[in-house]
Design a protein around this motif. Structure first.
Motif, PDB file in Angstrom:
ATOM      1  N   LEU A 234      21.297   0.473  11.016  1.00 25.13           N
ATOM      2  CA  LEU A 234      19.856   0.717  11.016  1.00 25.13           C
ATOM      3  C   LEU A 234      19.279   0.212   9.699  1.00 25.13           C
ATOM      4  CD1 LEU A 234      17.242   2.218  12.065  1.00 25.13           C
ATOM      5  CD2 LEU A 234      18.104   4.227  10.841  1.00 25.13           C
ATOM      6  N   ALA A 235      18.221  -0.584   9.782  1.00 24.70           N
ATOM      7  CA  ALA A 235      17.549  -1.072   8.578  1.00 24.70           C
ATOM      8  C   ALA A 235      16.096  -0.584   8.607  1.00 24.70           C
ATOM      9  CB  ALA A 235      17.593  -2.596   8.507  1.00 24.70           C
ATOM     10  N   VAL A 236      15.573  -0.241   7.425  1.00 25.82           N
ATOM     11  CA  VAL A 236      14.247   0.358   7.363  1.00 25.82           C
ATOM     12  C   VAL A 236      13.393  -0.298   6.277  1.00 25.82           C
ATOM     13  CG1 VAL A 236      12.924   2.489   7.113  1.00 25.82           C
ATOM     14  CG2 VAL A 236      15.238   2.582   8.076  1.00 25.82           C
ATOM     15  N   ILE A 237      12.187  -0.712   6.672  1.00 25.79           N
ATOM     16  CA  ILE A 237      11.170  -1.131   5.710  1.00 25.79           C
ATOM     17  C   ILE A 237      10.321   0.103   5.430  1.00 25.79           C
ATOM     18  CG2 ILE A 237       9.229  -2.688   5.274  1.00 25.79           C
ATOM     19  CD1 ILE A 237      10.453  -4.581   7.382  1.00 25.79           C
ATOM     20  N   MET A 238      10.515   0.669   4.266  1.00 27.26           N
ATOM     21  CA  MET A 238       9.889   1.953   3.922  1.00 27.26           C
ATOM     22  C   MET A 238       8.473   1.689   3.401  1.00 27.26           C
ATOM     23  SD  MET A 238      13.177   3.706   1.997  1.00 27.26           S
ATOM     24  CE  MET A 238      13.157   2.476   0.680  1.00 27.26           C
ATOM     25  N   ASP A 239       7.503   1.750   4.289  1.00 29.27           N
ATOM     26  CA  ASP A 239       6.147   1.340   3.953  1.00 29.27           C
ATOM     27  C   ASP A 239       5.176   2.518   4.064  1.00 29.27           C
ATOM     28  OD1 ASP A 239       4.120  -0.388   3.242  1.00 29.27           O
ATOM     29  OD2 ASP A 239       3.817  -1.148   5.271  1.00 29.27           O
ATOM     30  N   GLY A 240       4.201   2.558   3.160  1.00 26.88           N
ATOM     31  CA  GLY A 240       3.116   3.522   3.303  1.00 26.88           C
ATOM     32  C   GLY A 240       3.058   4.626   2.266  1.00 26.88           C
ATOM     33  N   ASN A 241       3.881   4.544   1.220  1.00 25.38           N
ATOM     34  CA  ASN A 241       3.837   5.595   0.190  1.00 25.38           C
ATOM     35  C   ASN A 241       2.446   5.718  -0.428  1.00 25.38           C
ATOM     36  OD1 ASN A 241       6.561   6.103   0.554  1.00 25.38           O
ATOM     37  ND2 ASN A 241       7.205   4.909  -1.221  1.00 25.38           N
ATOM     38  N   GLY A 242       1.860   4.565  -0.777  1.00 25.98           N
ATOM     39  CA  GLY A 242       0.560   4.581  -1.431  1.00 25.98           C
ATOM     40  C   GLY A 242      -0.536   5.109  -0.529  1.00 25.98           C
TER      41      GLY A 242
ATOM     42  N   TRP B  70      -0.137   7.086   2.060  1.00 28.34           N
ATOM     43  CA  TRP B  70       0.114   8.520   2.255  1.00 28.34           C
ATOM     44  C   TRP B  70      -0.531   9.309   1.119  1.00 28.34           C
ATOM     45  CZ3 TRP B  70       2.510  12.182  -0.782  1.00 28.34           C
ATOM     46  CH2 TRP B  70       2.839  13.411  -0.181  1.00 28.34           C
ATOM     47  N   ALA B  71      -0.338   8.830  -0.104  1.00 23.77           N
ATOM     48  CA  ALA B  71      -0.905   9.517  -1.261  1.00 23.77           C
ATOM     49  C   ALA B  71      -2.431   9.452  -1.256  1.00 23.77           C
ATOM     50  CB  ALA B  71      -0.354   8.905  -2.548  1.00 23.77           C
ATOM     51  N   LYS B  72      -2.970   8.283  -0.949  1.00 27.10           N
ATOM     52  CA  LYS B  72      -4.423   8.106  -0.947  1.00 27.10           C
ATOM     53  C   LYS B  72      -5.089   9.043   0.047  1.00 27.10           C
ATOM     54  CE  LYS B  72      -8.028   4.576  -0.456  1.00 27.10           C
ATOM     55  NZ  LYS B  72      -8.296   3.132  -0.168  1.00 27.10           N
ATOM     56  N   ALA B  73      -4.481   9.232   1.206  1.00 29.34           N
ATOM     57  CA  ALA B  73      -5.038  10.115   2.230  1.00 29.34           C
ATOM     58  C   ALA B  73      -5.085  11.559   1.769  1.00 29.34           C
ATOM     59  CB  ALA B  73      -4.215   9.999   3.512  1.00 29.34           C
ATOM     60  N   ARG B  74      -4.308  11.869   0.725  1.00 25.32           N
ATOM     61  CA  ARG B  74      -4.258  13.235   0.201  1.00 25.32           C
ATOM     62  C   ARG B  74      -4.875  13.338  -1.194  1.00 25.32           C
ATOM     63  NH1 ARG B  74      -0.718  12.045   3.754  1.00 25.32           N
ATOM     64  NH2 ARG B  74       0.155  13.601   5.182  1.00 25.32           N
ATOM     65  N   ASN B  75      -5.593  12.283  -1.585  1.00 23.49           N
ATOM     66  CA  ASN B  75      -6.230  12.239  -2.908  1.00 23.49           C
ATOM     67  C   ASN B  75      -5.211  12.411  -4.041  1.00 23.49           C
ATOM     68  OD1 ASN B  75      -8.947  11.877  -1.972  1.00 23.49           O
ATOM     69  ND2 ASN B  75      -8.953  14.052  -1.386  1.00 23.49           N
ATOM     70  N   LEU B  76      -4.039  11.813  -3.847  1.00 24.97           N
ATOM     71  CA  LEU B  76      -2.989  11.846  -4.851  1.00 24.97           C
ATOM     72  C   LEU B  76      -2.784  10.440  -5.407  1.00 24.97           C
ATOM     73  CD1 LEU B  76      -0.407  14.041  -2.875  1.00 24.97           C
ATOM     74  CD2 LEU B  76      -1.906  14.812  -4.743  1.00 24.97           C
ATOM     75  N   THR B  77      -2.065  10.338  -6.499  1.00 21.76           N
ATOM     76  CA  THR B  77      -1.781   9.027  -7.075  1.00 21.76           C
ATOM     77  C   THR B  77      -0.668   8.337  -6.289  1.00 21.76           C
ATOM     78  OG1 THR B  77      -0.065   9.853  -8.580  1.00 21.76           O
ATOM     79  CG2 THR B  77      -2.367   9.926  -9.357  1.00 21.76           C
ATOM     80  N   ARG B  78      -0.588   7.018  -6.424  1.00 20.19           N
ATOM     81  CA  ARG B  78       0.474   6.264  -5.771  1.00 20.19           C
ATOM     82  C   ARG B  78       1.846   6.734  -6.246  1.00 20.19           C
ATOM     83  NH1 ARG B  78      -0.849   1.716  -3.027  1.00 20.19           N
ATOM     84  NH2 ARG B  78       1.157   0.748  -3.489  1.00 20.19           N
ATOM     85  N   THR B  79       1.922   7.145  -7.506  1.00 20.88           N
ATOM     86  CA  THR B  79       3.194   7.661  -8.023  1.00 20.88           C
ATOM     87  C   THR B  79       3.653   8.885  -7.234  1.00 20.88           C
ATOM     88  OG1 THR B  79       2.765   6.831 -10.254  1.00 20.88           O
ATOM     89  CG2 THR B  79       4.369   8.611 -10.046  1.00 20.88           C
ATOM     90  N   HIS B  80       2.704   9.770  -6.900  1.00 20.43           N
ATOM     91  CA  HIS B  80       3.059  10.921  -6.064  1.00 20.43           C
ATOM     92  C   HIS B  80       3.623  10.455  -4.722  1.00 20.43           C
ATOM     93  CE1 HIS B  80       0.621  13.416  -8.849  1.00 20.43           C
ATOM     94  NE2 HIS B  80       1.361  14.410  -8.389  1.00 20.43           N
ATOM     95  N   GLY B  81       3.022   9.395  -4.167  1.00 22.81           N
ATOM     96  CA  GLY B  81       3.509   8.865  -2.900  1.00 22.81           C
ATOM     97  C   GLY B  81       4.927   8.338  -3.005  1.00 22.81           C
ATOM     98  N   HIS B  82       5.211   7.628  -4.083  1.00 20.25           N
ATOM     99  CA  HIS B  82       6.568   7.097  -4.272  1.00 20.25           C
ATOM    100  C   HIS B  82       7.583   8.227  -4.482  1.00 20.25           C
ATOM    101  CE1 HIS B  82       5.111   3.081  -4.156  1.00 20.25           C
ATOM    102  NE2 HIS B  82       4.461   3.139  -5.308  1.00 20.25           N
ATOM    103  N   ARG B  83       7.173   9.267  -5.177  1.00 22.16           N
ATOM    104  CA  ARG B  83       8.070  10.412  -5.373  1.00 22.16           C
ATOM    105  C   ARG B  83       8.401  11.076  -4.042  1.00 22.16           C
ATOM    106  NH1 ARG B  83       5.000  13.062 -10.643  1.00 22.16           N
ATOM    107  NH2 ARG B  83       5.851  11.600 -12.212  1.00 22.16           N
ATOM    108  N   GLN B  84       7.384  11.217  -3.199  1.00 21.16           N
ATOM    109  CA  GLN B  84       7.637  11.808  -1.891  1.00 21.16           C
ATOM    110  C   GLN B  84       8.477  10.872  -1.034  1.00 21.16           C
ATOM    111  OE1 GLN B  84       6.724  14.921  -1.451  1.00 21.16           O
ATOM    112  NE2 GLN B  84       7.749  14.994   0.558  1.00 21.16           N
ATOM    113  N   GLY B  85       8.340   9.576  -1.279  1.00 19.52           N
ATOM    114  CA  GLY B  85       9.168   8.609  -0.570  1.00 19.52           C
ATOM    115  C   GLY B  85      10.641   8.777  -0.896  1.00 19.52           C
TER     116      GLY B  85
END
Length: 248
Positions: A7-15, A17-32
């Motif tokens: 199984l191979a995965v293109i892990m897309d959408g961290n930024g 995801w964060a924007k939709a929650r009024n968070l920084t992109r860094t928060h999105g990458h951490r959750q990733g």
């Protein structure tokens, strides 16, 4: 539910995801990173043999310097914190991508992850880091050209099999299914050679939301696919032969 070998995965959408929650992109990458831990555990549990994660592309260096710095920090943190756990779980870590120009400490951590886990026999976790498929193919042909120039290889000895073995991913079976999160439907320079007969599944959720339920939905969809590898169904051949024989 059909379990793919690779199984191979293109892990897309961290930024996003964060924007939709009024968070920084860094928060999105951490959750990733949390989602990475989860899919590694879930893949092992399901019996998937190979899991390739598109962690950082060769094009990602063009992102804002602060974001690149944060991503490198998360990579360092992930290896330092999670390597012992991965080793304990019998996970083998491999890294594919260009290592030229990487910071010494990043290169050292990647090599440490590979060296520590090289004898493990469970899930093989392939991290595509500083990876670009066109660069991979270019590097491969450049190396084969050097072999020809040196007289160690004849041009007519270059085969699909030799090319596959000479890629960054040499020795790893091609992915059975490639998943991309976030709703985008493109490969983005990921495993272009290896994806020749892969199934593609595009899911709408952002990468931080990708959990066991999402993975199971992907596998159900994969199980519906009819993988013919360029051939046709045996039943279709038999129907056509019968039609010809009956004059239909």
């Amino acid at each position: 539910m059909v379990i793919p070998r690779h199984l191979a995965v293109i892990m897309d959408g961290n930024g996003r995801w964060a924007k939709a929650r009024n968070l920084t992109r860094t928060h999105g990458h951490r959750q990733g990173v949390v989602a990475v831990r989860e899919i590694v555990s879930n893949a092992s549990q399901l019996g998937i043999e190979y899991l390739t994660l598109y962690a950082f592309s060769s094009e990602n260096w063009s992102r804002p310097a602060s974001e690149v710095r944060d991503l490198m920090g998360l990579l360092r943190l992930f290896i330092k914190r999670d390597l012992a756990t991965l080793h304990k779980q019998n996970v083998r870590v491999l890294v594919i991508g260009s290592r030229l120009g990487l910071a010494d400490d990043i290169l050292s951590l990647l090599e440490k992850a590979e060296d520590l886990t090289c004898q493990n026999t469970g899930l093989t976790l392939i991290i595509a880091f500083n990876y670009g498929a066109r660069q991979e193919i270019t590097d491969t042909f450049r190396q084969l050209a050097k072999e020809v120039e040196a007289g160690r290889l004849k041009p007519d000895e270059i085969s699909e099999s030799l090319i596959s073995q000479s890629l960054y991913s040499g020795g790893i079976p091609d992915p059975d299914v490639i998943v991309r999160t976030s709703g985008e439907q493109r490969l983005s320079n990921f495993l272009l050679w290896q994806a020749a007969y892969s199934e593609f599944v595009f899911v709408d959720c952002y990468w931080p939301e990708f959990d066991m339920q999402q993975l199971e939905l992907v596998l159900v969809e994969y199980g519906r696919r009819n993988r013919r590898f360029g051939s046709v169904e045996r039943e279709d051949v038999e129907l056509e032969q019968n039609a010809v024989a009956s004059g239909g």
